[in-house]
Design a protein around this motif. Structure first.
Motif, mmCIF file in Angstrom:
data_model
loop_
_atom_site.group_PDB
_atom_site.id
_atom_site.type_symbol
_atom_site.label_atom_id
_atom_site.label_comp_id
_atom_site.label_asym_id
_atom_site.label_seq_id
_atom_site.Cartn_x
_atom_site.Cartn_y
_atom_site.Cartn_z
ATOM 1 N N GLY A 1 0.800 -1.214 0.000
ATOM 2 C CA GLY A 1 0.000 0.000 0.000
ATOM 3 C C GLY A 1 0.836 1.268 0.000
ATOM 4 N N GLU A 2 2.058 1.196 0.540
ATOM 5 C CA GLU A 2 2.933 2.371 0.554
ATOM 6 C C GLU A 2 3.338 2.755 -0.870
ATOM 7 O OE1 GLU A 2 6.203 1.515 3.119
ATOM 8 O OE2 GLU A 2 4.941 0.981 4.821
ATOM 9 N N GLU B 1 0.418 4.594 -2.545
ATOM 10 C CA GLU B 1 0.306 5.989 -2.120
ATOM 11 C C GLU B 1 1.264 6.888 -2.894
ATOM 12 O OE1 GLU B 1 0.881 6.258 2.055
ATOM 13 O OE2 GLU B 1 -0.880 5.042 2.563
ATOM 14 N N THR C 1 0.199 6.790 -7.073
ATOM 15 C CA THR C 1 -1.069 7.391 -7.500
ATOM 16 C C THR C 1 -0.961 8.902 -7.621
ATOM 17 O OG1 THR C 1 -1.801 7.287 -5.184
ATOM 18 C CG2 THR C 1 -2.612 5.587 -6.680
ATOM 19 N N GLU C 2 0.049 9.488 -6.997
ATOM 20 C CA GLU C 2 0.244 10.927 -7.108
ATOM 21 C C GLU C 2 0.700 11.351 -8.503
ATOM 22 O OE1 GLU C 2 2.935 12.171 -4.111
ATOM 23 O OE2 GLU C 2 1.686 11.518 -2.429
ATOM 24 N N LEU D 1 -9.319 4.529 -7.790
ATOM 25 C CA LEU D 1 -8.715 4.338 -6.477
ATOM 26 C C LEU D 1 -9.460 3.277 -5.699
ATOM 27 C CD1 LEU D 1 -8.027 8.045 -5.459
ATOM 28 C CD2 LEU D 1 -6.443 6.413 -6.465
#
Length: 544
Positions: A477-478, A481, A484-485, A494
């Motif tokens: 998940g890191e 994050e 996705t930016e 998402l």
């Protein structure tokens, strides 16, 4: 030991000049025997030229005899055909059942076997009939014919010392093809009860036959439709050292599926069998858009079948070969999708252990699916035994240390490096050099090969590919994050977004006497839909 004779291709023997690029091609074009590739490998040959007898319209001795059925007699008398048959009769002992079981002079196989004489042209095995006997060829030869979609296709021949029908005896399946005598034949007949007694007593014989079965089932040739429980396997999609994947359908629902079969010789190995079952059990409970779905498991024909969703698209490895390298945004998209699938599996305590570009499948619309959980394990397992693909293996896997989420993250980092550069992070085929590379170096800087990389993607790949697990991302998940930016939000839904739901109406109109059968099929349909995460609502209406 008799030296094996290697026959030439037919155009080399006859000097007809009808092969592609030959001197006489301009006259009528190349001969069909030189063009046909679907039957490569029959008669131990490298290409179809050695089996001109199985190809319609071949220019035999500058004459076109027409369909294969019309030229059997001319083939039998053809000097080239006789040369091929001589080579086959002196073929590798490992492919000659008769010599294998009698070479030491001690095996009592022939005791009590009846003799069967077969006339030329007689069909003595019928496709899809129940398998009650196998045959050892004492004299003569026969053709193997597959009947598919109303047509007969010749896929091989068997000669002195070889067997026909024994594959079906071993697996318990119906006969997979017709067998016709192309010459007068003398056969030893092995009945099912005799066969079962033989393989029960002789482990070497059993291993030989299972290897033979795996070889014949994996051949790249037309195959008859094959029933696998409630499913029908129709054609080969791919094959590897351990398993085969068929394209098939759910017979009642006509729903396309992929059917993965463990090779019979591997099914004899308890470790391989356990790993194969482990794959199915690991992901049967999964329901995630980025993990291939398992619908069913069938244990039949002395092996195991995993029934999975049928995917249309290509392997990520093939996409990279086709495109050279992927755009940074597409690579980031794929990496995020893979992380979502891994994050889901990790929540179940499952580590994939073999993430690589050949285990990531790209569907139409660039939807990624993680495949092949065959060596998956629980978090914290010490990594001994089957450990993954050398070019993508983490240092802790190599050292046999416990594995966790960071193990899959390392392998994904190396897969991402290949996506953006088109090259392996640790190239070469020397296994020891590859393993040493993982132990001695972090993943190379991908920006040296792909200077257009966004800084965030470059940093993700380099951090994921650190030798020391503590220096990597801790959770998939890191990575999501961070990446996705840099991705257009409209192109990548998402995880937290509300999923779009759809509804389809289905009306069944049937006669009252069919209600019981309709109920059974509806129950099967409902069960399959539940595994897809689909809710099925039913309501009865008054008579219409």
């Amino acid at each position: 030991m008799t030296e094996k004779i290697e026959p030439p291709n037919c155009w080399e023997y006859t000097q007809c000049g009808k092969e592609p690029g030959g001197a006489n091609v301009d006259e009528n074009g190349p001969c069909q025997a030189a063009l046909e590739t679907a039957l490569d490998g029959v008669n131990n040959g490298k290409n179809a030229g050695r089996l001109c007898w199985a190809v319609d319209g071949t220019l035999c001795h500058n004459q076109t005899p027409g369909p294969e059925e019309d030229k059997i007699s001319s083939c039998i008398s053809c000097p080239f055909f006789q040369k091929v048959q001589e080579a086959e009769d002196q073929g590798d002992l490992r492919t000659k059942f008769l010599r294998f079981v009698t070479m030491d002079g001690k095996k009592p196989l022939m005791q009590g076997l009846e003799i069967k004489h077969v006339a030329q042209g007689e069909r003595f095995i019928i496709q899809n009939a129940n398998s009650e006997a196998g045959y050892i060829i004492q004299k003569g030869s026969c053709r193997i014919l597959v009947e598919k979609d109303g047509e007969l296709v010749a896929i091989g021949r068997r000669g002195l010392g070889e067997v026909v029908g024994v594959t079906a005896l071993l697996t318990g399946a119906p006969y997979s093809a017709h067998v016709e005598a192309e010459t007068p034949m003398c056969l030893w007949v092995i009945r099912r009860d005799q066969f079962e007694a033989l393989v029960e007593k002789d482990r070497d014989l059993m291993e030989f036959l299972t290897e033979l079965v795996a070889d014949r089932l994996s051949a790249d040739r037309p195959m008859a439709d094959r029933a696998v429980g409630r499913y029908t396997a129709r054609e080969v999609l791919g094959k590897g050292g351990f398993s085969m994947v068929y394209k098939g359908i759910h017979t009642a629902l006509e729903m396309p599926v992929a059917i993965k079969m463990l090779h019979h010789d591997k099914a004899l190995d308890p470790d391989f069998l356990a790993a194969f079952r482990n794959e199915a059990e690991s992901i049967a409970k999964f329901n995630h858009e980025n993990i291939v779905r398992v619908f069913d498991i069938e244990e039949l024909y002395r092996t195991v079948f995993i029934i999975m969703e049928y995917l249309e698209g290509e392997l990520l490895s093939d996409m990279i070969k086709r495109l050279g390298r992927l755009s940074p945004l597409l690579a980031a998209d794929f990496m995020v999708q893979a992380c979502r699938g891994l994050e889901y599996a990790h929540k179940f305590g499952i580590i994939h252990r073999d993430i690589n570009v050949s285990n990531l499948f790209i569907q139409t619309g660039d939807r990624l699916k993680i495949m092949d959980f065959g060596i998956a394990c629980k978090i914290g397992t010490e990594d001994f035994g089957e450990t993954g693909t050398a070019a993508f293996m983490s240092p802790e896997q190599i050292d046999g240390d416990p594995v966790d989420e960071r193990t899959d993250i390392y392998s994904l980092g190396l897969a991402a490096y290949e996506m953006v550069t088109g090259e392996r992070a640790f190239p070469g085929n020397d296994i020891m050099a590859l393993l040493d590379g993982h132990l001695e170096r972090d993943v190379p800087d991908p920006a040296e090969k792909a200077p257009d990389l966004p800084p965030a993607l470059r940093q993700v790949i380099m951090k994921a590919g650190k030798r020391a697990p503590d220096e990597r991302f801790n959770k998939a998940g890191e990575i999501i994050e961070v990446l996705t930016e840099i991705l257009p939000q409209c192109d990548l839904p998402l995880e937290c977004a509300t999923p779009v739901r759809k509804m389809t109406s289905l009306f069944l109109i049937y006669e009252e006497d069919k209600q019981k059968e309709v109920g059974r099929l509806t129950e099967e349909f409902s069960s399959a839909m539940k595994k897809l995460g689909v809710t099925l609502k039913a309501a009865d209406f008054p008579d219409i």
